[in-house]
Design an enzyme around this catalytic site. Structure first.
Site, PDB file in Angstrom:
ATOM      1  N   ASP A  12       0.823  -1.155  -0.099  1.00  0.00           N
ATOM      2  CA  ASP A  12      -0.036   0.105   0.084  1.00  0.00           C
ATOM      3  C   ASP A  12       0.837   1.287   0.156  1.00  0.00           C
ATOM      4  O   ASP A  12       0.395   2.178   0.531  1.00  0.00           O
ATOM      5  CB  ASP A  12      -0.877   0.055   1.181  1.00  0.00           C
ATOM      6  CG  ASP A  12      -1.948  -1.068   1.361  1.00  0.00           C
ATOM      7  OD1 ASP A  12      -2.371  -1.774   0.065  1.00  0.00           O
ATOM      8  OD2 ASP A  12      -2.246  -1.796   2.286  1.00  0.00           O
ATOM      9  N   LYS A  15       1.912   2.164  -5.289  1.00  0.00           N
ATOM     10  CA  LYS A  15       2.469   1.401  -6.433  1.00  0.00           C
ATOM     11  C   LYS A  15       1.408   1.561  -7.556  1.00  0.00           C
ATOM     12  O   LYS A  15       1.885   2.148  -8.765  1.00  0.00           O
ATOM     13  CB  LYS A  15       2.619  -0.339  -6.187  1.00  0.00           C
ATOM     14  CG  LYS A  15       3.523  -0.747  -5.057  1.00  0.00           C
ATOM     15  CD  LYS A  15       3.644  -2.045  -4.929  1.00  0.00           C
ATOM     16  CE  LYS A  15       2.219  -2.691  -4.360  1.00  0.00           C
ATOM     17  NZ  LYS A  15       2.101  -2.288  -2.999  1.00  0.00           N
ATOM     18  N   GLY A  39      -4.478  -4.433  -3.532  1.00  0.00           N
ATOM     19  CA  GLY A  39      -5.538  -3.651  -4.011  1.00  0.00           C
ATOM     20  C   GLY A  39      -4.702  -2.460  -4.439  1.00  0.00           C
ATOM     21  O   GLY A  39      -4.119  -1.822  -3.501  1.00  0.00           O
ATOM     22  N   HIS A  40      -4.607  -1.964  -5.703  1.00  0.00           N
ATOM     23  CA  HIS A  40      -3.803  -0.883  -6.249  1.00  0.00           C
ATOM     24  C   HIS A  40      -4.697   0.072  -6.735  1.00  0.00           C
ATOM     25  O   HIS A  40      -5.809  -0.037  -7.581  1.00  0.00           O
ATOM     26  CB  HIS A  40      -3.070  -1.354  -7.259  1.00  0.00           C
ATOM     27  CG  HIS A  40      -1.906  -2.429  -6.878  1.00  0.00           C
ATOM     28  ND1 HIS A  40      -1.312  -3.259  -7.898  1.00  0.00           N
ATOM     29  CD2 HIS A  40      -1.879  -2.791  -5.599  1.00  0.00           C
ATOM     30  CE1 HIS A  40      -0.636  -3.942  -7.136  1.00  0.00           C
ATOM     31  NE2 HIS A  40      -0.622  -3.672  -5.925  1.00  0.00           N
ATOM     32  N   GLN A 221       2.220  -6.072  -2.972  1.00  0.00           N
ATOM     33  CA  GLN A 221       2.635  -6.158  -1.531  1.00  0.00           C
ATOM     34  C   GLN A 221       3.931  -5.385  -1.223  1.00  0.00           C
ATOM     35  O   GLN A 221       4.125  -4.388  -2.172  1.00  0.00           O
ATOM     36  CB  GLN A 221       2.802  -7.673  -1.255  1.00  0.00           C
ATOM     37  CG  GLN A 221       1.370  -8.355  -0.973  1.00  0.00           C
ATOM     38  CD  GLN A 221       1.075  -8.886  -2.333  1.00  0.00           C
ATOM     39  OE1 GLN A 221       1.606  -9.687  -2.885  1.00  0.00           O
ATOM     40  NE2 GLN A 221      -0.452  -8.767  -2.463  1.00  0.00           N
TER      41      GLN A 221
HETATM   42  P1  GDP Z   1      -0.438  -0.003  -3.678  1.00  0.00           P
HETATM   43  O1  GDP Z   1      -1.156  -1.169  -3.047  1.00  0.00           O
HETATM   44  O2  GDP Z   1       0.732   0.100  -3.309  1.00  0.00           O
HETATM   45  O3  GDP Z   1      -1.116   0.407  -4.974  1.00  0.00           O
HETATM   46  O4  GDP Z   1      -1.378   1.133  -2.689  1.00  0.00           O
HETATM   47  P2  GDP Z   1      -3.034   1.327  -2.437  1.00  0.00           P
HETATM   48  O5  GDP Z   1      -3.419   2.030  -3.647  1.00  0.00           O
HETATM   49  O6  GDP Z   1      -3.612   0.273  -1.666  1.00  0.00           O
HETATM   50  O7  GDP Z   1      -2.908   2.596  -1.212  1.00  0.00           O
HETATM   51  C1  GDP Z   1      -2.248   3.844  -1.528  1.00  0.00           C
HETATM   52  C2  GDP Z   1      -3.531   4.876  -1.358  1.00  0.00           C
HETATM   53  O8  GDP Z   1      -2.955   6.142  -1.185  1.00  0.00           O
HETATM   54  C3  GDP Z   1      -4.665   4.891  -2.435  1.00  0.00           C
HETATM   55  O9  GDP Z   1      -5.609   5.156  -1.931  1.00  0.00           O
HETATM   56  C4  GDP Z   1      -4.034   5.959  -3.258  1.00  0.00           C
HETATM   57  O10 GDP Z   1      -5.076   6.588  -4.071  1.00  0.00           O
HETATM   58  C5  GDP Z   1      -3.438   7.090  -2.515  1.00  0.00           C
HETATM   59  N1  GDP Z   1      -2.254   7.512  -2.581  1.00  0.00           N
HETATM   60  C6  GDP Z   1      -1.204   7.349  -3.567  1.00  0.00           C
HETATM   61  N2  GDP Z   1      -0.197   8.149  -3.569  1.00  0.00           N
HETATM   62  C7  GDP Z   1      -0.716   9.273  -2.811  1.00  0.00           C
HETATM   63  C8  GDP Z   1      -0.291  10.666  -2.337  1.00  0.00           C
HETATM   64  O11 GDP Z   1       0.858  10.799  -2.860  1.00  0.00           O
HETATM   65  N3  GDP Z   1      -0.826  11.213  -1.272  1.00  0.00           N
HETATM   66  C9  GDP Z   1      -1.969  10.731  -1.119  1.00  0.00           C
HETATM   67  N4  GDP Z   1      -2.733  11.607  -0.112  1.00  0.00           N
HETATM   68  N5  GDP Z   1      -2.593   9.746  -1.356  1.00  0.00           N
HETATM   69  C10 GDP Z   1      -1.889   8.815  -2.334  1.00  0.00           C
HETATM   70  P1  IMO Z   2      -0.928  -4.297  -1.875  1.00  0.00           P
HETATM   71  O1  IMO Z   2      -0.433  -4.915  -3.369  1.00  0.00           O
HETATM   72  C1  IMO Z   2      -0.963  -4.562   2.283  1.00  0.00           C
HETATM   73  C2  IMO Z   2      -1.067  -8.656   4.037  1.00  0.00           C
HETATM   74  C3  IMO Z   2      -2.315  -8.948   4.754  1.00  0.00           C
HETATM   75  C4  IMO Z   2      -1.607 -10.003   5.614  1.00  0.00           C
HETATM   76  C5  IMO Z   2      -0.518 -10.773   5.083  1.00  0.00           C
HETATM   77  C6  IMO Z   2      -0.866 -12.307   4.379  1.00  0.00           C
HETATM   78  O2  IMO Z   2      -2.018  -3.463  -2.027  1.00  0.00           O
HETATM   79  O3  IMO Z   2       0.405  -3.577  -1.435  1.00  0.00           O
HETATM   80  P2  IMO Z   2      -2.458 -12.893   2.484  1.00  0.00           P
HETATM   81  O4  IMO Z   2      -3.979 -12.652   2.304  1.00  0.00           O
HETATM   82  O5  IMO Z   2      -1.393 -12.347   1.257  1.00  0.00           O
HETATM   83  O6  IMO Z   2      -2.120 -14.367   2.853  1.00  0.00           O
HETATM   84  O7  IMO Z   2      -2.143 -11.819   3.754  1.00  0.00           O
HETATM   85  O8  IMO Z   2      -0.258  -9.749   3.995  1.00  0.00           O
HETATM   86  N1  IMO Z   2      -1.276  -8.093   2.689  1.00  0.00           N
HETATM   87  C7  IMO Z   2      -1.196  -6.964   2.244  1.00  0.00           C
HETATM   88  N2  IMO Z   2      -1.051  -5.910   2.884  1.00  0.00           N
HETATM   89  N3  IMO Z   2      -1.038  -4.369   0.989  1.00  0.00           N
HETATM   90  C8  IMO Z   2      -1.160  -5.687   0.317  1.00  0.00           C
HETATM   91  O9  IMO Z   2      -1.021  -5.615  -1.133  1.00  0.00           O
HETATM   92  C9  IMO Z   2      -1.322  -6.952   0.947  1.00  0.00           C
HETATM   93  N4  IMO Z   2      -1.437  -8.305   0.365  1.00  0.00           N
HETATM   94  C10 IMO Z   2      -1.391  -9.078   1.487  1.00  0.00           C
HETATM   95  O10 IMO Z   2      -2.845  -7.973   5.279  1.00  0.00           O
HETATM   96  O11 IMO Z   2      -1.131  -9.368   6.967  1.00  0.00           O
HETATM   97 MG    MG Z   3      -2.878  -1.889  -1.768  1.00  0.00          MG
END
Ligand code: GDP
Ligand code: IMO
Ligand code: MG
Length: 422
Positions: A12, A15, A39-40, A221
């Site tokens: 999170d 990416k 979840g991206h 991840q």
């Molecule tokens: P990922 O799993 O690495 O793709 O990240 P996620 O999408 O799960 O979580 C990142 C969250 O931060 C999402 O809600 C994005 O929309 C948000 N986000 C990404 N870059 C920025 C940033 O520079 N500032 C803020 N405030 N939010 C961001």
């Molecule tokens: P993105 O790509 C954050 C965490 C879960 C749990 C552990 C194992 O969005 O960054 P699993 O279901 O993979 O067996 O769970 O890994 N986890 C993540 N945490 N971002 C993710 O993906 C994750 N994918 C798995 O919360 O702690």
């Molecule tokens: Mg994510």
């Protein structure tokens, strides 16, 4: 050009956003591991896309690929294709290819993931998407591959062979074995839907690189959730570090040109496991609120804390980053002072590198340095040079800690909220 992007913390990091920003410069964007535990989020204009399996380059002209190291829940993938279609984005087989060898997440994997987690005395906090059990079947060579699912004749025979084993396992875990055979006919339908997308990802990528085309590998991840190098047992079931992109995709390591680490300006974690700088008080709450730190996949509140330099340095070692994208700098707006954990105290000693064992990491007491914060809202700054001096100092301090140049600073969730650093 072959570029690998990985998360440098616990996932999170943003990416999805950075892959969307950079994707337009690449002919192919490919996911190499994980599944719909990821979840991206990609936000362009007023539209938000939450992607779990489709690569985050979907809003660019790039071809998208899902590699053989990904575990694919066909229901989620088909729903995601539908979601994008209803948003006016057609995911045709010309746009998306999925490797024939990608492992399918079956309903029994999801059931076993949930049952096992319920019975664990020390929970992992998995996403309950069946990820671990799908990878177990790959390693034990009892997997269902996409090619099997799409083979109308062979699939029922494979299920006849696997079903008794899976039913016994579910009974052993205290569950209802009916889940194993309950929806097999639906899965034949999913196989038919996905069959046109089948491709040989390794061959496509190698041919593309041979002809001078550009490939971006999108990790899921983060480094400390890596199955081998992460904070075991609180990890996911795939290898999340850059080297694994080569293994999972079937592209040799000598072809890699760039490795970009996505680093959040603070740290978050969802699920269980050590997080030395986790703040249970006001700072943690402020970061969670300002950063909207709730899981994209499960909606769980993310645990939040100050930037952790020992974990970041380890991530640089694990990934050998050539540059860094620092995300969510705007979330620190108004926080003054800002702390950075530069080391830990463990058993009376000061250490700068995380201990090997998670149980020791959990006992580490962070040692902080503080920096001045800034009070300005930086979300509409146009150039890195226009950031407040304290924000630039913070970026440079992180750069110094990592020993790797920061090429991108993200200052908001939208595609446009990005600064390129000279
Ligand atoms: P990922 O799993 O690495 O793709 O990240 P996620 O999408 O799960 O979580 C990142 C969250 O931060 C999402 O809600 C994005 O929309 C948000 N986000 C990404 N870059 C920025 C940033 O520079 N500032 C803020 N405030 N939010 C961001
Ligand atoms: P993105 O790509 C954050 C965490 C879960 C749990 C552990 C194992 O969005 O960054 P699993 O279901 O993979 O067996 O769970 O890994 N986890 C993540 N945490 N971002 C993710 O993906 C994750 N994918 C798995 O919360 O702690
Ligand atoms: Mg994510």
């Amino acid at each position: 050009m072959f570029t690998i992007i990985t998360g440098a913390q616990f996932g999170d990091e943003g990416k999805g956003k950075i892959v969307d920003v950079l994707g337009k410069d690449y002919d192919l964007v490919v996911r190499f591991q994980g599944g719909n535990n990821a979840g991206h989020t990609v936000i362009v204009g007023d539209d938000t896309y939450k992607l779990h399996l489709i690569p985050s380059g979907v809003l660019t002209d790039s071809r998208l690929l899902i590699g053989p190291g990904v575990v694919v829940d066909p229901i989620v993938l088909i729903q995601e294709i539908e979601m994008l279609r209803s948003a006016g984005i057609e995911i045709t087989p010309e746009k998306l290819g999925i490797d024939a060898k990608a492992s399918i997440i079956m309903p029994y994997h999801i059931e076993m993931d949930k049952l096992r987690e319920q019975r664990r005395t020390k929970k992992i906090g998995t996403t309950a998407r069946g990820i671990g059990f799908a990878y177990i079947d790959k390693i034990s060579r009892d997997e269902v591959r996409l090619a099997d699912l799409a083979n109308r004749d062979a699939f029922p025979r494979l299920m006849d062979e696997l079903a008794p084993q899976k039913e016994r396992a579910i009974i052993d875990l205290g569950g209802d074995p009916g889940v194993v055979r309950g929806s097999i006919s639906d899965y034949t339908g999913y196989g038919a839907t996905l069959e046109p997308y089948i491709t040989d990802v390794s061959h496509e990528l190698n041919r593309a690189l041979d002809s001078g085309r550009d490939v971006l590998a999108e990790g899921a991840q983060g480094a400390h959730l890596d199955i081998i190098h992460g904070t075991q047992k609180y990890v996911t079931s795939s290898s999340t570090v850059a080297g694994s992109a080569c293994t999972y995709l079937g592209v040799g390591p000598t072809r890699v040109d760039h490795v970009i680490g996505i680093v959040k300006a603070y740290i978050t974690r969802v699920g269980e496991g050590p997080l030395p700088t986790e703040d249970h008080g006001e700072i943690g709450e402020t970061l969670r609120k300002a950063g909207a730190e709730f899981g994209t996949t499960t909606g769980r509140p993310r645990r939040c804390g100050w930037f952790d330099a020992p974990l970041a340095r380890k991530s640089v070692e694990l990934n050998a980053y050539t540059s860094i994208a620092l995300t969510k700098l705007d979330v620190l707006d108004g926080l003054d002072p800002i702390s950075i954990c530069t080391g830990y105290e463990l058993d009376g000693k000061l250490i700068e590198h995380p201990p090997i064992l998670s149980s020791d990491l959990a006992r580490c007491v962070p040692v902080y340095e503080t920096m001045d914060g800034w009070c300005e809202d930086i979300t509409s700054v146009d150039a890195f040079s226009d950031l407040p001096a304290a924000a630039k100092d913070y970026v440079h301090r992180i750069e110094e800690i990592l020993g790797v140049g920061i090429g991108i600073v993200s200052i908001g969730p939208k595609r446009s909220q990005v600064l390129f650093v000279e």
